[in-house]
Design an enzyme around this catalytic site. Structure first.
Site, PDB file in Angstrom:
ATOM      1  N   HIS A  92      42.577  46.263  32.415  1.00  0.00           N
ATOM      2  CA  HIS A  92      42.844  44.860  33.081  1.00  0.00           C
ATOM      3  C   HIS A  92      42.037  44.673  34.318  1.00  0.00           C
ATOM      4  O   HIS A  92      41.552  43.702  34.728  1.00  0.00           O
ATOM      5  CB  HIS A  92      44.287  44.577  33.226  1.00  0.00           C
ATOM      6  CG  HIS A  92      44.498  43.389  33.377  1.00  0.00           C
ATOM      7  ND1 HIS A  92      45.271  42.942  34.516  1.00  0.00           N
ATOM      8  CD2 HIS A  92      44.604  42.059  32.701  1.00  0.00           C
ATOM      9  CE1 HIS A  92      45.475  41.615  34.480  1.00  0.00           C
ATOM     10  NE2 HIS A  92      45.191  41.071  33.239  1.00  0.00           N
ATOM     11  N   ASP A  93      42.114  45.549  35.300  1.00  0.00           N
ATOM     12  CA  ASP A  93      41.436  45.620  36.583  1.00  0.00           C
ATOM     13  C   ASP A  93      40.089  45.481  36.441  1.00  0.00           C
ATOM     14  O   ASP A  93      39.497  44.710  36.999  1.00  0.00           O
ATOM     15  CB  ASP A  93      41.679  46.848  37.326  1.00  0.00           C
ATOM     16  CG  ASP A  93      43.211  46.949  38.178  1.00  0.00           C
ATOM     17  OD1 ASP A  93      43.795  45.788  38.171  1.00  0.00           O
ATOM     18  OD2 ASP A  93      43.654  47.897  38.485  1.00  0.00           O
TER      19      ASP A  93
END
Length: 150
Positions: A92-93
């Site tokens: 996600h990052d």
């Protein structure tokens, strides 16, 4: 006279150097970088697997200039209640940081958040019964947090 000549030659040399550095940086990222980024940030298990393989071999992708840094689940636990969410948070990052870098974050945020939720649910699918229910509830909470606050 020598000082004037050196000053006169320094400005064009610096300008030429700046052009060369800019051209080199522009050439560094292959043209298919947006397509590769998109392929690694879809909701599918195939996309997740491709990203984890690339993450394990980052040097092979160095020409793309991807930002692989992560703080995992930020200020939330990386492994809440023992559920290993850290890799899902890292992907996600990756999506957030790289789409922000190319200026298309807003157009992709919803999909990135959905992919995050699918990744978390894949973690939860390894459990059964009440443990799976607890994991899915935690995954839903994490998803809602990034959807609203991310």
């Amino acid at each position: 006279m020598t000082r004037r000549l050196a000053t006169a030659l320094a400005a064009p040399a610096l300008a030429l150097g700046a052009v060369f550095v800019t051209a080199t940086a522009a050439e560094a990222a292959p043209a298919d970088k947006p397509q590769v980024l998109a392929s690694w940030t879809q909701t599918s298990a195939t996309s997740y697997s491709a990203w984890t393989a690339a993450r394990a071999n980052q040097s092979a992708w160095s020409a793309y200039g991807f930002n692989w840094s992560t703080d995992y689940c930020s200020s939330s636990p990386d492994n809440p209640f023992g559920f290993p969410f850290s890799t899902s948070c890292a992907r996600h990052d990756f999506g957030y940081r790289n789409y922000k870098a190319i200026g298309t974050f807003d157009a992709n945020k919803s999909r990135l958040d959905s992919a995050f939720y699918e990744d978390l649910k894949r973690v939860c699918n390894k459990y059964t019964g009440a443990t799976q229910t607890s994991c899915n509830s935690t995954a839903w909470t994490y998803y809602q947090a990034v959807r609203v606050l991310g």
